[in-house]
Write a protein that holds these residues in place. Structure first.
Motif, PDB file in Angstrom:
ATOM      1  N   MET A  50      29.429  69.259  -0.458  1.00  0.00           N
ATOM      2  CA  MET A  50      30.600  70.149  -0.561  1.00  0.00           C
ATOM      3  C   MET A  50      30.236  71.573  -0.145  1.00  0.00           C
ATOM      4  O   MET A  50      29.140  72.064  -0.429  1.00  0.00           O
ATOM      5  CB  MET A  50      31.120  70.178  -1.995  1.00  0.00           C
ATOM      6  N   GLU A  56      34.000  75.491  -6.819  1.00  0.00           N
ATOM      7  CA  GLU A  56      32.981  75.464  -7.886  1.00  0.00           C
ATOM      8  C   GLU A  56      33.192  76.587  -8.897  1.00  0.00           C
ATOM      9  O   GLU A  56      32.502  76.648  -9.902  1.00  0.00           O
ATOM     10  CB  GLU A  56      31.565  75.578  -7.293  1.00  0.00           C
ATOM     11  N   TYR A 250      33.834  64.821  -9.015  1.00  0.00           N
ATOM     12  CA  TYR A 250      34.510  65.209  -7.768  1.00  0.00           C
ATOM     13  C   TYR A 250      34.483  64.048  -6.796  1.00  0.00           C
ATOM     14  O   TYR A 250      33.636  63.149  -6.886  1.00  0.00           O
ATOM     15  CB  TYR A 250      33.855  66.470  -7.156  1.00  0.00           C
ATOM     16  N   ALA A 263      29.425  64.107 -10.060  1.00  0.00           N
ATOM     17  CA  ALA A 263      28.035  63.789 -10.303  1.00  0.00           C
ATOM     18  C   ALA A 263      27.753  64.126 -11.762  1.00  0.00           C
ATOM     19  O   ALA A 263      28.374  65.040 -12.304  1.00  0.00           O
ATOM     20  CB  ALA A 263      27.124  64.625  -9.405  1.00  0.00           C
ATOM     21  N   ARG A 307      18.700  68.527  -9.063  1.00  0.00           N
ATOM     22  CA  ARG A 307      19.065  69.878  -8.608  1.00  0.00           C
ATOM     23  C   ARG A 307      18.004  70.863  -9.119  1.00  0.00           C
ATOM     24  O   ARG A 307      17.585  70.761 -10.269  1.00  0.00           O
ATOM     25  CB  ARG A 307      20.412  70.297  -9.182  1.00  0.00           C
ATOM     26  N   ARG A 333      23.503  73.779  -7.738  1.00  0.00           N
ATOM     27  CA  ARG A 333      24.606  72.946  -7.266  1.00  0.00           C
ATOM     28  C   ARG A 333      25.053  73.307  -5.853  1.00  0.00           C
ATOM     29  O   ARG A 333      26.013  72.723  -5.339  1.00  0.00           O
ATOM     30  CB  ARG A 333      25.833  73.108  -8.184  1.00  0.00           C
TER      31      ARG A 333
END
Ligand code: GLY
Length: 394
Positions: A50, A56, A250, A263, A307, A333
């Protein structure tokens, strides 16, 4: 080596950020070598791709960095596509954020950048959206890129075309310094190859782009892994036009109908590998709430990744605690979103002749010196205080 030749830059980490840096430096004429332990585990292969600074709900300096990167992404992708001859799968498809109430929508940090939607507007944007969502924001400027199947391959090819050297299966075990003083500059790295051979490799400049694993090499860095589990489903082509960014889940529709669902966010998992029933159930529940019809689409793949997260969720960019070792890590992210600006800012700074400790260079970004300084300064590692000290202009 020719005494006048530009010295080699080592990139520690072969993920998206490492490759983006390698490509940008090679385009500037620097010899570059990428050292990577296991590229398949890089967040660039794991993320949903994304491009979502607004969806976000970023704010402050991170929103500015994300917006700057979003604006640069089409040009960055065009360079990669030109060098590689491969498409990257960039889609300026817009992202819809659904809310249970209009109040929640209006309180969203980036609401001012979006188009407000009521229930009817939501239904027009997302055919078949679940009944719980009464309001929404549409961010037409946000989008996505097919990182797993296209961008990473294209970037790798672009690097090869630009003369970047790769070494896969090679673990950097330690940094070598010119002495023991805290300010002792980098003189090389100690590495171990997949066949068990060890070697000390000399270098004056390197970039730490090891993502979630960065603190294994430099324990001062406040970076920890946040595990994310994902899955993909095969839907009908064009079933969903926009990315849908719900709370905790998402949906990212690729051109061919593949739907990437993300996620989980599991800081407590550490580097624990593998899928969990709870994580996969969470994704299924989120999917069913956002787009009920998709709950019956066939699953194609399930995966997980880590992440790289800092205490404030922002990256570490620029000079670090070891002179000569640049930082390009901690993107949490937003690694795919921030790849373009990270590559541009760091390549300009590294190419500027700074001494790696934030002194001497003028990391001008094509006349945008002030903006580059401001963006890099906001993400200097020393913002975390205590042991993280040093000049802030790196
Ligand atoms: N950028 C979305 C995620 O990290 O899950």
């Amino acid at each position: 080596m020719d005494a006048d030749a530009s010295p080699m830059v080592l990139i520690l980490g072969g993920g998206l950020i490492g490759l983006a840096l390698a490509h940008a430096l090679a385009r500037r004429g620097r010899p570059v070598r990428v050292l990577s332990r296991r590229r398949s585990e890089a967040a660039g292969f794991v993320a949903a791709g994304m491009l979502a600074p607004h969806a976000e709900g970023l704010d402050g300096a991170l929103l500015s960095l994300g917006q700057a990167s979003l604006a640069r992404t089409p040009g960055w992708v065009a360079q990669i596509e030109a060098d590689s001859g491969l498409a990257c799968g960039l889609r300026r498809c817009g992202i819809v954020v659904p809310f249970a109430t209009a109040e929640a929508r209006d309180a969203y940090p980036t609401a001012a950048w979006g188009e407000t939607l009521d229930r009817a507007g939501l239904e027009r944007q997302v055919d078949g959206i679940g009944p719980a969502w009464r309001a929404g924001l549409l961010f037409p400027q946000d989008g996505q890129i097919d990182n797993r199947r296209q961008l990473m391959r294209a970037l790798e090819r672009a690097c090869v075309q630009r003369g970047v050297a790769f070494e896969e299966g090679c673990e950097v075990q330690g940094l070598l310094r010119e002495g023991t003083a805290p300010e002792a500059p980098l003189r090389g790295v100690r590495l171990r190859r997949a066949d068990g051979d060890s070697q000390d490799l000399a270098c004056r400049e390197a970039v730490l782009a090891c993502g979630a694993w960065s603190a294994q090499l430099l324990p001062e860095l406040p970076i920890a892994p946040v595990k994310g589990q994902m899955l993909s489903l095969q839907g009908p082509r064009q079933a969903l036009q926009r990315v849908v960014f719900g709370p905790g889940t998402y949906l990212v529709p690729r051109e061919d109908g593949l739907l990437v669902v993300g996620a989980t966010s599991e800081p407590e998992a550490g580097f624990g590998e593998g899928l969990t029933p709870a994580g996969q159930r969470q994704l299924q529940a989120g999917l069913a709430a956002l787009l009920p019809a998709a709950a019956t689409w066939p699953p194609m793949e399930r995966w997980w990744g880590f992440r790289p997260c800092t205490p404030d969720g922002g990256p570490l960019l620029g000079a670090g605690p070891v002179p000569g070792l640049w930082l390009a890590t901690g993107h949490h992210r937003n690694g795919v979103l921030l790849a373009a600006i990270t590559a541009e800012l760091l390549a300009a700074r590294i190419g500027s002749g700074g001494d790696g400790d934030g002194h001497g260079g003028h990391g001008a970004v094509d006349g945008a010196f002030g903006e580059a300084e401001r963006l890099l300064g906001a993400f200097h590692w020393s913002r975390f205080g205590a042991h993280a000290s040093g000049p802030r202009n790196g």
